[in-house]
Design an enzyme around this catalytic site. Structure first.
Site, PDB file in Angstrom:
ATOM      1  N   SER A  98       0.842  -1.183   0.000  1.00  0.00           N
ATOM      2  CA  SER A  98       0.000   0.000   0.000  1.00  0.00           C
ATOM      3  C   SER A  98       0.888   1.248   0.000  1.00  0.00           C
ATOM      4  O   SER A  98       1.715   1.423  -0.888  1.00  0.00           O
ATOM      5  CB  SER A  98      -0.954  -0.040   1.196  1.00  0.00           C
ATOM      6  OG  SER A  98      -1.950   0.950   1.094  1.00  0.00           O
TER       7      SER A  98
ATOM      8  N   GLU B  94      -8.811  -5.594  -4.622  1.00  0.00           N
ATOM      9  CA  GLU B  94      -8.359  -4.555  -3.702  1.00  0.00           C
ATOM     10  C   GLU B  94      -9.517  -3.773  -3.077  1.00  0.00           C
ATOM     11  O   GLU B  94      -9.563  -3.549  -1.868  1.00  0.00           O
ATOM     12  CB  GLU B  94      -7.448  -3.559  -4.441  1.00  0.00           C
ATOM     13  CG  GLU B  94      -6.203  -4.146  -5.077  1.00  0.00           C
ATOM     14  CD  GLU B  94      -5.020  -4.219  -4.139  1.00  0.00           C
ATOM     15  OE1 GLU B  94      -5.190  -3.898  -2.946  1.00  0.00           O
ATOM     16  OE2 GLU B  94      -3.926  -4.604  -4.593  1.00  0.00           O
TER      17      GLU B  94
ATOM     18  N   HIS C 177      -7.507  -5.759  -0.465  1.00  0.00           N
ATOM     19  CA  HIS C 177      -6.338  -4.952  -0.105  1.00  0.00           C
ATOM     20  C   HIS C 177      -5.810  -5.360   1.272  1.00  0.00           C
ATOM     21  O   HIS C 177      -6.560  -5.544   2.226  1.00  0.00           O
ATOM     22  CB  HIS C 177      -6.743  -3.479  -0.088  1.00  0.00           C
ATOM     23  CG  HIS C 177      -5.613  -2.521   0.091  1.00  0.00           C
ATOM     24  ND1 HIS C 177      -4.670  -2.297  -0.889  1.00  0.00           N
ATOM     25  CD2 HIS C 177      -5.255  -1.725   1.131  1.00  0.00           C
ATOM     26  CE1 HIS C 177      -3.804  -1.400  -0.469  1.00  0.00           C
ATOM     27  NE2 HIS C 177      -4.120  -1.036   0.771  1.00  0.00           N
TER      28      HIS C 177
END
Length: 544
Positions: free
Chosen positions: A236, A348, A451
């Site tokens: 991320s 995600e 995610h």
């Protein structure tokens, strides 16, 4: 992939790992230390502890307290005498204590297990942690330096998910994780309003990372590491920070491999955009631009309260510490000889914008909700987008179409941009490898491969409680595949391992991508039709 399709050997290996039987290739064990391990750094001596046979040092200062140098480039920590205990992680960078909205962080929050309260926040936040199988043994181990997620705005290196013990056991590597300045404290661009004193202010969070890498260069041999085999990796926001470092002159030569998982920086903020954000912060603080110097001594908590005045925090193309956009209009030439590993998760947005209402969409409510997240679809007709997904995936529900389109246009698209621009670099440049995580969460099937799910796999930490990866033989087997690939990449610049099918570098003809699943395989041009659709829309990072 059905459980029965696993080999019996793979399952037994996964169950053994789950029970704590590490694949220990190191020459050092806890029995080698009759007293707590000590190390000598350039700044002074430190004392750590043994964690499951690995030497651990937590809370090593690499930079001085930033309170006295707010908005300025960092300087090394002050030397000390005697032996300093490094037994627990240092403070987190200043940030709100509540969960950070995705719009404020630039990316959504990473998955974090339940556990003890987080460390306190402090401007004295330039600390790092080191795990190593051995000290002063000439081991020349690959070094894996982790930059945490949370966008450029939140998070820390203190999460149990990024504990380095299992990686050290699995691959005989040295693991380093780093805290640094974030949000207002790391990326508030003051140069245009405050003058030359603040020339680096929009990128001091990145310069903290450069200082940490200099610490690694100068000290890692003491910890059995090889300063010429340093991998920077992150998920991320951590992956985005790595992409940015690839274009920063001050970082050149400090790492030899780079990877980015679910985080990209194609474009950084333009000075005019960053200055507009600064004006919004000043307004929230009721400060006129001619009083900007007061920011240097304002109480930390008051600055934290102004966090939400900006919808985005991140690096700035300031003409100095960051002279260009990281991957715009092309991949950074200064990093052309650095192997690059880029990964994304197939679903995600099921975490990033996966509020409960989105799972109950109908065909009648899909379009109006998709419109709320369509900024990265440009002028594309939403009817065209929906029609493509229904044609390609006739079994998809309205929620599946929503999450597929938002993931592919918002989260997967910038990774494709970075990979394609790397593949377009001159012949003889270092390879780029592409992968996607397709393994869906066994504990919350609605989230699928969302995610943040990859972090426990990268660190071989799927046994950590309360993660979406589950605590199953399949999860442990996948952790072995992924963590071993990262270790191989750190060691050689090539992620191929005996446990995976041959994984070729990415090129624009084949677009080979490793699909990580219970049974992993290479897919050529995955989501090709979606790629072609969204490639019609020029990409820039939100907020830049």
């Amino acid at each position: 992939m059905r459980y029965s399709e696993l080999t019996r050997r793979s399952l037994l290996r996964g169950m053994a790992l789950g029970a704590g039987a590490f694949l220990d290739k190191s020459a050092i064990s806890a029995t080698a230390y009759r007293e707590p391990p000590t190390a000598t750094t350039k700044l002074g001596k430190i004392r750590g502890f043994i964690d499951n046979g690995i030497c651990a040092f937590k809370g090593i200062p690499y930079g001085d307290d930033t309170a006295a140098r707010r908005f300025l480039a960092p300087v090394p920590a002050k030397p000390w005498t005697g032996i300093r205990d490094t037994l627990k992680s240092g403070p987190r960078a200043p940030q709100p204590t509540a969960r950070v909205p995705a719009t404020a962080a630039g990316r959504g929050p990473s998955l974090a297990p339940a556990g003890p309260p987080p460390a306190p926040v402090s401007e004295d936040c330039l600390w790092l942690n080191v795990w190593t199988p051995g000290l002063r043994d000439g081991g020349k181990r690959p070094v894996m330096v982790w930059f945490h997620g949370g966008g450029y705005a939140a998070g820390s290196a203190n999460s149990p998910l990024s504990d380095g013990v299992r990686l050290c056991h699995r691959g005989n590597v040295v693991v380093v994780s780093v805290n640094h300045r974030l949000n207002i404290f790391g990326y508030l661009y003051l140069a245009e309003l405050g003058g030359p004193e603040f020339k680096d202010s929009g990128n001091v969070g990145q310069l903290d990372l450069v200082l940490a890498l200099e610490w690694v260069r100068d000290n890692i041999v003491e910890f059995g590491g090889d300063p010429n085999r340093v991998l920077i990796f992150g998920e991320s926001g951590g992956g985005a920070k790595n992409a940015c470092l690839m274009a920063m002159p001050a970082a050149k030569g400090l790492f030899q491999r780079s990877s980015s998982s679910s985080g990209e920086t194609v474009t950084a903020s333009r000075p005019e955009t960053a200055t507009a954000r600064t004006r919004a912060v000043l307004k929230a603080l009721e400060l006129a631009p001619d009083r900007i110097s007061e920011l240097k001594t304002m109480p930390m908590d008051k600055l934290i309260q102004a966090y939400g005045a900006s919808g985005y925090w991140g690096p700035v193309v300031d003409g100095g510490s960051l002279p260009r956009h990281p991957f715009q209009p092309d991949a950074p030439p200064q990093s052309a000889q650095i192997p690059f590993l880029v990964g994304t998760n197939h679903d995600e947005s099921r975490l990033l914008i996966g509020n409960p209402a989105m799972y109950d969409l109908t065909w009648d409510t899909l379009k109006e909700n998709l419109a709320k997240y369509s900024e990265k679809m440009g002028s594309l007709s939403l009817d065209t987008v929906i029609a493509l997904y229904r044609k390609l995936y006739p079994h998809y529900s309205p929620a599946d179409v929503f999450f597929g389109a938002t993931t592919d246009s918002r989260d997967w698209r910038p990774a494709v941009v970075e990979i394609e621009r790397r593949a377009a670099q001159p012949k003889g440049s270092a390879p780029t490898y592409s992968y996607q995580l397709d393994f869906g969460s066994p504990t919350d099937p609605r989230r699928k491969a969302c995610h943040g799910m990859d972090v426990p796999f990268l660190f071989d930490n799927v046994g950590t409680p309360n993660t979406l990866t589950g605590d199953t033989p399949e999860s442990y087997w996948l952790a072995e595949q992924i963590s071993s690939a990262y270790i191989a990449f750190a060691a050689t610049g090539n992620p191929n391992t005996p446990g995976l099918p041959h994984w070729p570098p990415y090129d624009l003809a084949r677009r080979a991508t490793m699909s990580f699943d219970v049974v992993s395989k290479v897919i050529d041009d995955p989501r090709g039709e979606e790629r072609k659709l969204f490639s019609q829309v020029p990409y820039e990072n939100p907020g830049t």
